[in-house]
Design a protein around this motif. Structure first.
Motif, PDB file in Angstrom:
ATOM      1  N   GLN A 128       1.036  -1.160   0.023  1.00  0.00           N
ATOM      2  CA  GLN A 128       0.091   0.083  -0.041  1.00  0.00           C
ATOM      3  C   GLN A 128       0.902   1.302  -0.007  1.00  0.00           C
ATOM      4  O   GLN A 128       0.603   2.062  -0.748  1.00  0.00           O
ATOM      5  CB  GLN A 128      -0.880  -0.008   1.162  1.00  0.00           C
ATOM      6  CG  GLN A 128      -1.761   1.192   1.395  1.00  0.00           C
ATOM      7  CD  GLN A 128      -2.871   1.166   0.288  1.00  0.00           C
ATOM      8  OE1 GLN A 128      -3.783   0.482   0.479  1.00  0.00           O
ATOM      9  NE2 GLN A 128      -2.861   2.008  -0.531  1.00  0.00           N
ATOM     10  N   GLU A 135      -0.334 -12.366   1.358  1.00  0.00           N
ATOM     11  CA  GLU A 135      -1.203 -11.123   1.981  1.00  0.00           C
ATOM     12  C   GLU A 135      -0.887  -9.790   1.183  1.00  0.00           C
ATOM     13  O   GLU A 135      -1.637  -8.909   1.018  1.00  0.00           O
ATOM     14  CB  GLU A 135      -0.923 -11.134   3.489  1.00  0.00           C
ATOM     15  CG  GLU A 135       0.653 -10.800   3.867  1.00  0.00           C
ATOM     16  CD  GLU A 135       0.859 -10.530   5.252  1.00  0.00           C
ATOM     17  OE1 GLU A 135       0.058  -9.754   5.999  1.00  0.00           O
ATOM     18  OE2 GLU A 135       2.005 -11.002   5.939  1.00  0.00           O
ATOM     19  N   HIS A 136       0.350  -9.823   0.629  1.00  0.00           N
ATOM     20  CA  HIS A 136       1.156  -8.742  -0.080  1.00  0.00           C
ATOM     21  C   HIS A 136       0.213  -8.696  -1.424  1.00  0.00           C
ATOM     22  O   HIS A 136      -0.217  -7.636  -1.863  1.00  0.00           O
ATOM     23  CB  HIS A 136       2.619  -8.744  -0.201  1.00  0.00           C
ATOM     24  CG  HIS A 136       3.219  -8.955   1.010  1.00  0.00           C
ATOM     25  ND1 HIS A 136       2.996  -7.913   2.132  1.00  0.00           N
ATOM     26  CD2 HIS A 136       4.342  -9.597   1.330  1.00  0.00           C
ATOM     27  CE1 HIS A 136       3.874  -8.354   2.877  1.00  0.00           C
ATOM     28  NE2 HIS A 136       4.734  -9.213   2.642  1.00  0.00           N
ATOM     29  N   LYS A 195      -3.435  -7.589  -0.967  1.00  0.00           N
ATOM     30  CA  LYS A 195      -3.575  -6.129  -0.874  1.00  0.00           C
ATOM     31  C   LYS A 195      -3.330  -5.484  -2.183  1.00  0.00           C
ATOM     32  O   LYS A 195      -4.345  -4.721  -2.360  1.00  0.00           O
ATOM     33  CB  LYS A 195      -2.394  -5.717   0.187  1.00  0.00           C
ATOM     34  CG  LYS A 195      -2.228  -4.116   0.358  1.00  0.00           C
ATOM     35  CD  LYS A 195      -3.863  -3.997   1.104  1.00  0.00           C
ATOM     36  CE  LYS A 195      -4.046  -2.468   1.430  1.00  0.00           C
ATOM     37  NZ  LYS A 195      -5.502  -2.224   1.938  1.00  0.00           N
ATOM     38  N   GLU A 233      -6.512  -5.923  -3.954  1.00  0.00           N
ATOM     39  CA  GLU A 233      -7.621  -4.935  -3.397  1.00  0.00           C
ATOM     40  C   GLU A 233      -7.453  -3.453  -4.023  1.00  0.00           C
ATOM     41  O   GLU A 233      -8.553  -3.137  -4.314  1.00  0.00           O
ATOM     42  CB  GLU A 233      -7.567  -4.969  -1.766  1.00  0.00           C
ATOM     43  CG  GLU A 233      -8.556  -4.216  -1.036  1.00  0.00           C
ATOM     44  CD  GLU A 233      -8.201  -4.135   0.282  1.00  0.00           C
ATOM     45  OE1 GLU A 233      -8.504  -2.908   0.827  1.00  0.00           O
ATOM     46  OE2 GLU A 233      -7.816  -5.063   0.769  1.00  0.00           O
TER      47      GLU A 233
END
Length: 369
Positions: free
Chosen positions: A122, A222-223, A226, A229
């Motif tokens: 992010q 998880e990266h 993200k 998303e």
């Protein structure tokens, strides 16, 4: 006409490694920021099994595939739009490409230094997108100032154009000040044409490429989740590519070895192929073919182009003197096995100036100048 991609991202996210793998051309890569000083340019043949089949059925003296240009641009950092790091020198290179390929580091490796100390997609994405928006904001501000001077000159053609641009520039200014990309403003094709000479970076379509380790190819970490998303919010494309894996594929000599390697890794095609296909889709690009004893060739055109416009891709004289096009689809060639047989079957058509070329068409143009 062809696909032109600018590879951007923070330092040490794997841009140069991926560039070398994608283009099979060595790019300087090292474990420190800014090892890429001048943009590396690599030309890649577009993989197309249809051209391979055409060559089998219509053997030529020469085969020319369509190509993609990849430009590896130096790592940007916070403040690049104001000259930090390598600054505007490299932002200018981004203005020249058709698609931005934004590499995001999505792997953990203590031996590879991250410019910010840890992995945070992010933050990394925000840093790059903010710098691109700020660079565009400066461009828009300069045009607004210039247009104000032009408007005071009176009812000239330049003043009329400045007046037409004014409300659009204000919209862009407001969006960019908020850190939103120019493409989020939703300008029409006619409005975009009015502003074409600005070459705004954030108007360009963007593909996020998650650079993952080998485990990340099989299942999203998880990266990657993200980044996916973020891409969904922006209606942008997202792909996961393992730079290390792509480098190993690039080192293999034969197509058979590469196919076996991909199969063993559980992949149907390489990251390069998926990236090229995504870029073609984003820009609305398609492929037609010309075939004969001298040359079998793939040509890139825009979806919706008419036969004369497609002819112009080969040479402007072809478009200017267009008479007609002899057309058949490559799938008919594959079915019947030769041009002679598909002619007999009535699959070869004569098309005029209004014909819209289809992806996979094989065309013989007739022209006179």
């Amino acid at each position: 006409m062809g696909l032109n991609c600018g590879i951007v991202g923070l330092p040490n996210v794997g841009k140069s490694t991926l560039f070398s793998a994608l283009t099979s051309a060595p790019a300087e890569a090292a474990n420190y920021p800014f090892c890429t000083i001048d943009p590396n340019v690599g030309i890649v043949s577009v993989p197309d099994s249809r051209l391979d089949k055409i060559v089998e059925l219509i053997p030529p003296a020469k085969v020319v595939p369509a190509v993609v240009e990849f430009v590896d641009i130096a790592g940007l950092v916070a403040g690049a739009s104001k000259g930090e790091g390598l600054g505007n020198r490299f932002l200018s290179h981004i203005r020249e490409v058709g698609v931005i390929v934004h590499i995001v580091r999505c792997f953990e490796d203590p031996d590879v230094v991250h410019v910010s100390g840890d992995i945070d997609p992010q933050r990394d994405i925000d840093t790059i997108n903010t710098e691109l928006a700020l660079a565009d904001l400066e461009t828009v501000e300069k045009r607004l100032e210039k247009n104000q001077k032009v408007l005071r000159t009176g009812k000239t053609e330049a003043a009329k154009q400045a007046a037409a641009q004014e409300p659009l520039l204000r919209k862009l200014y407001d969006a960019l000040q908020e850190g939103r990309p120019a493409r989020a403003v939703g300008l029409t094709d006619d409005q975009l044409q009015l502003l074409h000479d600005l070459h705004l970076i954030t108007l360009k379509p963007q593909i996020y490429v998650c650079n993952v380790d080998e485990d990340g190819i099989v299942s999203a970490n998880e990266h990657v989740s993200k980044v996916t998303e973020i891409a969904a919010q922006e209606e942008a494309e997202v792909l996961s590519i393992c730079g290390k894996l792509e480098s190993e594929i690039a080192d293999l000599e034969s197509d058979e070895e590469k196919a076996e390697f991909l199969e063993s890794a559980g992949l149907k095609e390489s990251g390069m192929n998926r990236l090229i296909h995504a870029g073609y889709s984003l820009l609305g690009l398609r492929t037609f073919f010309t075939a004969g004893p001298d040359e079998d060739r793939a040509w890139t055109f825009h979806a919706g182009d008419t036969a004369p416009q497609a002819a112009g891709v080969i040479h402007t004289d072809f478009e200017r003197g267009f008479i007609k096009a002899e057309v058949y689809h490559c799938s008919d060639l594959f079915e019947y096995g030769s041009e002679q047989k598909l002619r007999v079957a009535g699959k070869l058509r004569i098309e005029g100036k209004e014909y819209k070329v289809q992806d996979g068409d094989v065309i013989h143009f007739k022209f006179n100048v």
